[in-house]
Design a protein around this motif. Structure first.
Motif, PDB file in Angstrom:
ATOM      1  N   THR A 160      29.222   7.307 -56.970  1.00  0.00           N
ATOM      2  CA  THR A 160      29.350   8.572 -56.220  1.00  0.00           C
ATOM      3  C   THR A 160      28.852   7.998 -54.572  1.00  0.00           C
ATOM      4  OG1 THR A 160      26.876   8.832 -56.756  1.00  0.00           O
ATOM      5  CG2 THR A 160      28.452   9.844 -58.040  1.00  0.00           C
ATOM      6  N   CYS A 206      29.980  12.129 -62.580  1.00  0.00           N
ATOM      7  CA  CYS A 206      29.370  10.916 -63.452  1.00  0.00           C
ATOM      8  C   CYS A 206      29.908  10.704 -64.819  1.00  0.00           C
ATOM      9  CB  CYS A 206      27.910  11.202 -63.182  1.00  0.00           C
ATOM     10  SG  CYS A 206      27.071  11.461 -61.843  1.00  0.00           S
ATOM     11  N   SER A 251      28.377   3.348 -61.413  1.00  0.00           N
ATOM     12  CA  SER A 251      28.004   4.463 -60.552  1.00  0.00           C
ATOM     13  C   SER A 251      28.839   4.278 -59.064  1.00  0.00           C
ATOM     14  CB  SER A 251      26.346   4.512 -60.365  1.00  0.00           C
ATOM     15  OG  SER A 251      25.744   4.797 -61.595  1.00  0.00           O
ATOM     16  N   THR A 286      27.011   3.245 -55.299  1.00  0.00           N
ATOM     17  CA  THR A 286      26.647   4.413 -55.011  1.00  0.00           C
ATOM     18  C   THR A 286      26.705   4.250 -53.440  1.00  0.00           C
ATOM     19  OG1 THR A 286      24.542   4.267 -55.431  1.00  0.00           O
ATOM     20  CG2 THR A 286      25.972   5.653 -56.902  1.00  0.00           C
ATOM     21  N   ARG A 313      21.458  11.970 -57.151  1.00  0.00           N
ATOM     22  CA  ARG A 313      21.823  10.679 -58.317  1.00  0.00           C
ATOM     23  C   ARG A 313      22.636  11.510 -59.458  1.00  0.00           C
ATOM     24  NH1 ARG A 313      19.938   5.538 -58.460  1.00  0.00           N
ATOM     25  NH2 ARG A 313      19.919   5.612 -60.879  1.00  0.00           N
ATOM     26  N   THR A 327      31.587   8.225 -66.765  1.00  0.00           N
ATOM     27  CA  THR A 327      31.911   6.598 -66.727  1.00  0.00           C
ATOM     28  C   THR A 327      33.117   6.294 -67.443  1.00  0.00           C
ATOM     29  OG1 THR A 327      29.631   5.968 -66.096  1.00  0.00           O
ATOM     30  CG2 THR A 327      30.945   4.448 -67.234  1.00  0.00           C
ATOM     31  N   ASP A 337      26.222  -0.474 -60.062  1.00  0.00           N
ATOM     32  CA  ASP A 337      25.923   0.779 -59.128  1.00  0.00           C
ATOM     33  C   ASP A 337      26.342   0.256 -57.679  1.00  0.00           C
ATOM     34  OD1 ASP A 337      24.844   2.688 -57.774  1.00  0.00           O
ATOM     35  OD2 ASP A 337      22.788   2.580 -58.517  1.00  0.00           O
ATOM     36  N   TYR A 393      17.567   5.227 -65.691  1.00  0.00           N
ATOM     37  CA  TYR A 393      18.288   6.584 -65.861  1.00  0.00           C
ATOM     38  C   TYR A 393      17.490   7.419 -66.308  1.00  0.00           C
ATOM     39  CZ  TYR A 393      21.939   2.953 -65.592  1.00  0.00           C
ATOM     40  OH  TYR A 393      22.708   1.795 -64.987  1.00  0.00           O
TER      41      TYR A 393
END
Length: 532
Positions: A209, A225, A207, A186, A511, A227, A184, A303
């Motif tokens: 973003t 999102c 992740s 982000t 998210r 992946t 992650d 998640y």
């Protein structure tokens, strides 16, 4: 536990000090020095207090395996923390720490380290932490990942949470982590990521973003999102860099249409234009449901995807309600891989008080009225009772396995904290993967539900499960039939109305929103979106 009780806890194995009364005692008299004499302690939690510093005597607690110090006002740690060589779990999240002692690298048995939501500008090398499984350094001021994090010797490292920092670069050496499952990054300052990332064979959740990538096409994939699509895109770039043609067709592969293909095309031409419809309502500007994810749950079950289904008719037939419950059970056993991949929960929207919070709490602090029960219990008590029930059932039926809710208890094994979904009053309405709250249970009379899908593996599986559940609900014709001006579908056409729910972090950064434009891509179903 009051501070006075510390003096009488010489044989204690676990000690929890938290909340306003503890904070007041610390403010008036400091942390009781007798605490450092409790050398038998395995578990120590000090949280939600005004604690600013710890004595070097912390190093005397040599039997600690779990040290939880989140939501305090700590600014530093003593060097003597290196003496806690048995430590496996260390949570320092939500403090004011600007720098960690170098000695923390001596904690070679540490499996989970959470320092999220602090003020870290740098981080000690982690290559000596050979037992590390999870590293959470999100919500700090770090400009790069810790030195040594790509050491091939970190064979157990599977989760790196580093969102909301100041990182501008990701090294191609990330390919040295063959067991990495979650990364992650982000809300950083990345403009590109190395194509070598696609070489990580077990990476399921990526992740990215909130970064401003120079490759706009890549940026769009990231923001959606997706992946799998992101990894495929990176893999194509990697092949290009190596001089390979990623679009080259496999040798000898035929491109001719077979009789079966032609027959399918003929059948497709005969399909009537009328298709079942999912009507997706955009997240309302006022009154939309928001779920915030806390840093505490990120290392437990990070998640979650939610949506609202409106205008349901669970009494359309005598079996509609039972079929809907059976559907969830079937999805748990199949697509959710017996709840190991994901868990579904459904709530009567009338009983849900938003906004919601997805959090993690210690078993003794989590309070819930379990489904089909009337008495509130702790998560600890509930799990203990279920374990006893499971053992009794094994003996009664003389079997080595159990059924029902009991078969999911292993999913909580060795969990220091339990995930939970709380409403605006602080009441727990869901304890995945075990049970919902009886306060929000659905009934035949329920007309609007909140669907919640959580996972400890990745976001994509949450979306996939939610997609399948909505499609099956549509096929079961659970949408209410309207007539006259209310009619939203043609005669004979099934329809279902779904409203978006936003999931954010604690600071309000998005998210995921579900369903997005890329969700519910199912053949034979029309998706009408009121925002297009």
């Amino acid at each position: 536990m009051a501070m006075e009780e510390v003096r009488n806890a010489g044989d204690a194995r676990e000690l929890t000090l938290r909340g306003p009364h503890i904070s007041k005692a610390i403010e008036e008299n400091g942390l009781d020095e007798k605490l450092y004499g409790l050398t038998n302690l395995n578990y120590l939690c000090i949280s939600q207090t005004c604690l600013k510093q710890l004595s070097p005597k912390l190093g005397d607690l040599v039997n600690l395996t779990n040290l939880v110090l989140h939501h305090n006002q700590l600014t530093a740690l003593p060097e003597e923390i290196q003496c806690l060589t048995k430590l496996k779990f260390l949570d320092l999240s939500n403090n004011q720490i600007e720098e960690l002692p170098f000695s923390i690298t001596k904690l070679s048995n540490l499996e989970s380290l959470n320092v999220s939501v602090n003020k870290l500008l740098s981080f000690p090398p982690v290559n000596e932490m050979k037992s590390l499984h999870i590293l959470n350094i999100s919500h700090n001021n770090l400009q790069e990942l810790p030195e040594g994090i790509f050491d091939p010797g970190l064979v157990h490292l599977h989760t790196i949470m580093a969102g909301n920092n100041e990182m501008e670069h990701l090294s191609p050496n990330v390919a040295n982590l063959p067991h990495l499952q979650t990364l992650d990054l982000t809300n950083n300052k990345l403009k590109e990521v190395p194509a070598e990332l696609s070489v990580c064979p077990k990476l399921k959740v990526l992740s990215l973003t909130g970064n401003k990538f120079s490759d706009r096409r890549f940026g769009k994939l990231v923001e959606q999102c997706l992946t799998k699509a992101v990894m495929e895109y990176l893999n194509k770039n990697l092949k290009k860099e190596k001089g390979q043609n990623p679009d080259k067709k496999a040798k000898g592969k035929s491109t001719k249409l077979t009789k079966k293909d032609l027959k399918k095309e003929e059948d497709d031409d005969d399909v009537e234009f009328l298709t079942d419809a999912l009507n997706v309502l955009h997240f309302p500007d006022k009154g939309g449901l928001v779920v915030s994810v806390t840093p505490a749950v990120l290392s437990v079950r990070p998640y979650i995807v939610c949506c609202i289904v409106k205008n349901l008719d669970l009494q359309k037939t005598s079996n509609s309600f039972k079929q809907f419950i059976t559907l969830q059970t079937k999805l748990h056993d199949t697509l959710c891989n017996k709840r190991q991949a994901a868990t579904i929960a459904t709530h009567d929207l009338r009983s849900v008080k938003g906004p919601l919070k997805f959090d993690a709490q210690f078993p003794s602090h989590l309070m819930i009225i379990p489904l089909s029960r009337q008495k509130e219990v702790t998560g600890e008590t509930l799990v203990e009772d279920l374990l006893k029930e499971a053992e009794a059932l094994r003996k009664e039926k003389k079997r080595s396995t159990v059924s029902g809710i009991h078969k999911y208890l292993d999913l909580l094994k060795d969990k220091t904290q339990y995930p939970c979904l709380l409403d605006s009053t602080g009441a727990v309405i869901s304890f995945p993967p075990i049970t919902n709250s009886n306060n929000t249970k659905i009934s035949k009379e329920t007309t609007s539900i909140l669907i919640e899908v959580t996972s400890s593996t990745n976001l994509d599986v949450c979306k996939k499960v939610c997609d399948e559940l909505l499609v099956k609900m549509l096929e079961m014709n659970l949408g209410k039939d309207f007539t006259g001006d209310e009619a939203s579908s043609a005669p004979g056409q099934k329809s279902l109305t779904v409203e978006q729910v936003k999931v954010t972090d604690e600071e309000g950064n998005l998210r995921v929103v579900y369903p997005s434009r890329t969700d519910l891509n199912h053949p034979g179903i029309t998706v009408n979106r009121n925002y297009e």
